[in-house]
Enzyme design. Structure first.
Site, mmCIF file in Angstrom:
data_model
loop_
_atom_site.group_PDB
_atom_site.id
_atom_site.type_symbol
_atom_site.label_atom_id
_atom_site.label_comp_id
_atom_site.label_asym_id
_atom_site.label_seq_id
_atom_site.Cartn_x
_atom_site.Cartn_y
_atom_site.Cartn_z
ATOM 1 N N LYS A 117 74.714 27.101 138.730
ATOM 2 C CA LYS A 117 73.375 27.037 139.441
ATOM 3 C C LYS A 117 72.447 26.385 138.611
ATOM 4 C CE LYS A 117 75.680 28.635 142.278
ATOM 5 N NZ LYS A 117 76.985 30.071 142.514
ATOM 6 N N GLU A 201 65.247 33.999 140.312
ATOM 7 C CA GLU A 201 65.005 32.950 141.764
ATOM 8 C C GLU A 201 63.544 33.415 142.289
ATOM 9 O OE1 GLU A 201 67.338 29.416 143.255
ATOM 10 O OE2 GLU A 201 67.076 31.396 144.391
ATOM 11 N N HIS A 236 73.735 39.382 151.175
ATOM 12 C CA HIS A 236 73.576 38.679 150.584
ATOM 13 C C HIS A 236 74.910 38.028 151.089
ATOM 14 C CE1 HIS A 236 70.152 39.561 148.427
ATOM 15 N NE2 HIS A 236 70.616 40.268 148.062
ATOM 16 N N ARG A 293 83.510 23.180 147.441
ATOM 17 C CA ARG A 293 84.459 23.784 147.831
ATOM 18 C C ARG A 293 84.616 23.165 149.388
ATOM 19 N NH1 ARG A 293 81.386 29.049 147.363
ATOM 20 N NH2 ARG A 293 80.967 29.954 149.451
#
Lengths: 504, 165, 504, 165
Positions: A117, A201, A236, A293
């Site tokens: 990421k 983040e 999440h 994906r």
């Protein structure tokens, strides 16, 4: 050259979804299964099935080496990884290619770049796609994490560098929460992706979680198929998704779509994929990550665009050029998906395992069901608790919601706890119906809901009488009636020796 | 047959019996006549006058939790047999609360030590099931009196994990 | 003003379809039922249910007087008749209006004009819509019938003046067949529509049966929603329908659509309806009749246009203006429907009654199921043998066919005989797949199929072993295993006295 | 267990037995090993080596007719118990054919008189069921020897309607 045989390296509803796409294309579907899955729906619907190991996924569905060996043995030309498990494992994709087989997904080079990421974020900057402030690389240790968190400022988000789907993800509001949260995130990342790397983040307040579906061929053509609104999440993990986002407009859609296409081009991306964005309250969007994906929520895009994404994946992997231009992609109506999990919403979403006794699924206008289970199936503790997905399409968002409402009312699952009763409540919530959702919606709803239920919780005599009547019937049925779903014997009037005369 | 229903606001004792192919439910001095049939397991069609009311009994009673839906209203019921209730009340009497595993899983980490004070909501241990790590939290403040499991241990549904007093 | 409560004067899948449309619109659905239908799906899904008589439909579902009385008693403002039964009975529609209720269908004046097929033909001539040569009025007696048949020339078609759906319809190839055919057609017409009138048309050789869906409001606006290909028939009863017709083109579609709209305007038609045409081998089309109701095959049009026809019916009946212009109606992709009948295709389509033991219905991308039954339901001899409809949508006809093929393979119905196994064969027939169908297709297929099966009918040892294994398992299961669909008791571990603690 | 399968082309006698959790089917001197499970009533999953073959047994054996589908091939089987077979063969021996009602219905019209000669395919009577009128036809040419029903009479499934000889 279209494939003759595809190995599906997955289980559950996505394996069934891929089997159906294979059937349409005249391709023979081959599956693998763990010892826990011999009687699973994906095995039942396949042409060939190979046992690859014991129930834990690290010993079965994550064993890329065995899966490639089976593909060779079965004579499959390609491997479809579904989502989860090995789907975003660039190393596996590379091993598949090295074995002379086709990986139905992006090329491994693009996966490698985007799968980390932190690299993906760097690439987004290059492609002039806005990103959320945070680290460019995985945190080394607690001290490093603490330093970064102080720098970008609390609240911060911990995320698994190697994966998605909410696993290994934790919101951290204060320095005190960091040590425990980091340990759990790393452990989950290790368990889910075999890689404990976590990055940090800045957490955006009340963000919407939006993702843009793309398709890319090997010849440099890339199109976007509109966005999905995935803000309804719990810890999440996405719960309810829709397409398009109710608040979006064609201009913003085009800007986000073009940003997604730019990023895909910069990464040399191929096949289907999703570019995730956070959108803040001022409608600014920030690149979050690429899901390299097919995604759980792909059906909502299929229903509004009419494009079969799994079929396109297979065609693109076979080397066909993209048959769609951007102008061919027209959105019609609105679609919404509910993920039905084997979790108990009355018990803090504790996973619920056991045998599915009754499974009454809805059907009718605008309703689609993608299921990986059947009545009589034993839900195991070893895998993701997603059982099936209900999807409703309508000419308008309003109609899609109305259809989902009756579809949820018609759904009955007994034997295990599921999230269906909770969804029925959500589909009566005015904020949700008005599209006032962000990623914090569900936890706020769960809090208020408890209070609402308590304050309106007067059990009237009439309700008590009706509940008691149902419970009485339930106990009576148990004690004397034969179950109506049990077929009367078609054999018992015959002896053990019977003669069949065929007309053939 | 006698069925007790308990909500926060009220408690109802329903006396129910069969008569003429239907059911008579007596509750709070009133009498309700209901015809019931069971088209599918878990689904009960109630004919109450001209009204058709579908009742669904969903969930898993073994795990102690079912949802009875009557029309659009869902009643989340905890079902307990007498043995469980006795144990719960024994512990209640002593001010002790048992933490039990609500499903099979693996204890991946203990978060508090035996004997230490705990706050309501504080994590006691982490249980992994279905690839998700779930914190088992203290339902009340007190002292972590007993821990019956080790890290790495696999536990079955209903197994006693710890006791807070 | 939208209705608050609607009475549905029907049963089976269409009653369920209307209930769902009511749910979406926030309308409370009230149903009626015969003594045979107390446990039927339409009763289970309704808010209120009223018993209106014994099983035979003349004593229950055809008792307009009782139905109107129930509507009044229940406080319903409108009556939806579905199809069949009273749906095209102008007298009933008029009685509904006289009772101060709204009939969800055309106005009775238009129904009266179009319901008498002979008047409809005259009206078509006025509206400059081509018609098939034949009588303008019902035949008086055998001699009259013989005279007309001689005049238009054999083969001729006998048709019930009051109805449709293949009932009271007979193809007569020669004068010798006429007496018996006339008697049977009249008797069927009497039984089905309470009116023995029959008329005669020239039979067109190898025609295609095409119908155009229209919607009309009270304010003179009429639109068409494209055609349905309904050529796959057995004894004039539709079996498989698709939209659009594979051989059609936009020009011919527009000409047929505009002819349908002209006819509707000439008749002062309102609400939803279908204009049926025969199309000969030179692509000439002839007006056949108007079906002044929602049709069994309406879902294929819904799937390609995105328009919910039953919802539109309710809105139009409530006095809303048509919200669609002709240019709003865009066809997307292709849809196909299989009507699943309780009939034995291996036994000359003899109706099959009894309990449905297993009912496994397909689901997934592009699949819609409209069902009126459930596992455990007893199919009765009193009503139409239509159980449910499978519908498949695809981006192309090809994809719709491929999806229907796997959907049929996934469907399992036991306990009664159905047409599912036959459809699986049809979906492997090259002529059908190529769209080479006319109204004679199915009887030709059935004839050839028998031969094909006989010639390829070698039972290999391996197949014999597998069949025997399945039959062995079937008999074993019966004799010792508990049925897997029977839920383990959720009560047996409790005493007869149990205590429930609610969280509320 | 012994199962006889008969097609127009061939006849197979299958000897089948359980061994080690699977089945061994012996047919035509060959032996096949199959593992079977029954996920849903009427549905049988056969594991034959690595091949997965879903067999479905559809239809209604009481009505004497089932379809066994193995992969894409459907085998339409007539299932008869010994009693039915005996009667059928008795009649066959005498050259007599019984017409029986294949489902409950109402006789609406007789089309031929007792004693009259009939042609194969000729309508003998009209039976109404499910709103459709169905002609019951002569399966062979001969003489209408017996008629056991009257016009307007309701008949049950399996009831003898007429005999042709």
């Amino acid at each position: 050259m279209m494939f003759r045989k595809i190995l599906i390296a997955n289980r559950g509803e996505i394996a069934v979804r891929v089997i159906r796409a294979c059937r349409e294309l005249g391709i023979s579907p081959v599956v693998v299964y763990s010892e826990a899955d011999e009687r699973s729906l994906h095995v039942r619907l396949a042409d060939e099935a190979y046992l690859i190991g014991p129930p834990p996924s690290v010993e079965s569905y994550l064993r890329g080496d065995r899966i490639i060996e089976v593909a060779r043995r079965a004579g499959a030309e390609a491997i479809h990884p579904g989502y989860g498990f090995l789907a975003e494992n660039a190393e596996f994709a590379r091993a598949v290619a090295d074995a002379g087989l086709v990986f139905i997904g992006p090329n491994w080079q693009a996966m490698e770049q985007l799968g980390q990421k932190t690299q993906a974020r760097a690439l987004a900057r290059v492609a002039e796609v806005p990103v959320v402030p945070g680290t460019e690389e995985p945190v080394r240790d607690l001290a490093h994490a603490q330093a970064i968190a102080e720098q970008v400022g609390y609240p911060v988000m911990l995320k698994a560098a190697a994966g998605g789907g909410g696993k290994g993800m934790r919101l951290v509001r204060s320095p005190e929460e960091l040590p425990n949260a980091l340990a759990m995130a790393q452990a989950e990342a290790q368990a889910a992706f075999n890689d404990p790397s976590v990055y940090i983040e800045k957490a955006i307040e009340r963000p919407r979680h939006i993702e843009m579906q793309i398709l890319a061929d090997r010849y440099g053509q890339v199109v976007y198929l509109g966005e999905r609104e995935c803000s309804l999440q719990r810890r999440h993990q996405k719960v309810i998704e829709e397409a398009p986002a109710s608040w979006n407009d064609p201009q913003l859609r085009r800007r986000m779509g073009e940003a997604a296409v730019r990023l895909a081009r910069a990464a040399g991306y191929t096949n289907a994929g999703t570019v995730e964005f956070l959108v803040d309250e001022e409608r600014n969007f920030y690149f979050l990550e690429v899901n390299a994906r097919i995604q759980v929520e792909h059906p909502v895009t299929e229903m509004v665009t009419g494009v079969d994404l799994v079929r396109e994946q297979i065609r693109l992997a076979a080397g066909e050029p993209l048959r769609l231009r951007q102008s061919d992609i027209q959105l019609r109506g609105s679609a919404i998906e509910c993920r039905i999990y084997a979790e108990d919403p009355e018990n803090d979403f504790f996973p619920s395992a056991g045998r599915i006794e009754t499974l009454r699924l809805p059907a009718g206008p605008g309703i689609r069901v993608d299921s990986g289970v059947y009545a009589g199936w034993d839900v195991s503790i070893h895998y993701d608790p997603l059982l099936l997905k209900l999807i409703a399409w309508g000419e308008t968002r309003q109609q899609a919601l109305e259809r989902m409402r009756w579809a949820l009312e018609e759904t009955v699952i007994t034997g295990i706890r599921t999230t269906v009763p909770l969804y029925r409540e959500i589909f009566r919530d005015p904020d949700f119906l008005a599209g006032k959702i962000d990623t914090g919606y569900l936890s706020r709803f769960l809090a208020t809901r408890g209070e609402a239920l308590r304050s309106s919780g007067e059990l009237l005599s009439r309700d008590a009488a009706l509940i008691a009547a149902a419970l009485f019937a339930a106990s009576e049925r148990e004690s004397r009636e034969p179950a109506p779903a049990t077929p009367p014997s078609i054999w018992k009037w015959q002896g053990r020796l019977f003669r069949l005369m065929s007309r053939l | 047959m006698r069925i007790e229903l308990e909500s926060e606001a009220a408690q109802h004792l329903v006396e129910i019996e069969e008569r003429d192919g239907g059911l008579i439910a007596q509750v709070d001095g009133r009498s309700y006549e209901v015809k019931v049939f069971t088209p599918e397991p878990g689904v009960y069609t109630l004919l109450f006058g001209q009204q058709v009311i579908e009742a669904r009994v969903e969930g898993n009673a073994q795990a102690g939790s079912v949802t009875v839906t009557v029309r659009e209203h869902a009643w989340h019921l905890r079902v307990r047999d007498r043995r469980h209730r006795r144990r719960a009340s024994e512990m209640g009497a002593e001010g002790r609360v048992a933490l039990t595993a609500r499903m099979p899983g693996k204890v991946v980490r203990l978060l508090a030590e035996v004997g230490s004070p705990v706050q309501a909501g504080q994590g006691i241990l982490v249980l992994e099931a279905m690839k998700m790590q779930n914190e088992v939290r203290a339902p009340k403040s007190g002292r972590l009196a007993e821990v019956h499991v080790r890290e790495g241990q696999t536990v079955g549904a209903g197994e006693l994990l710890a006791v807070i007093e």
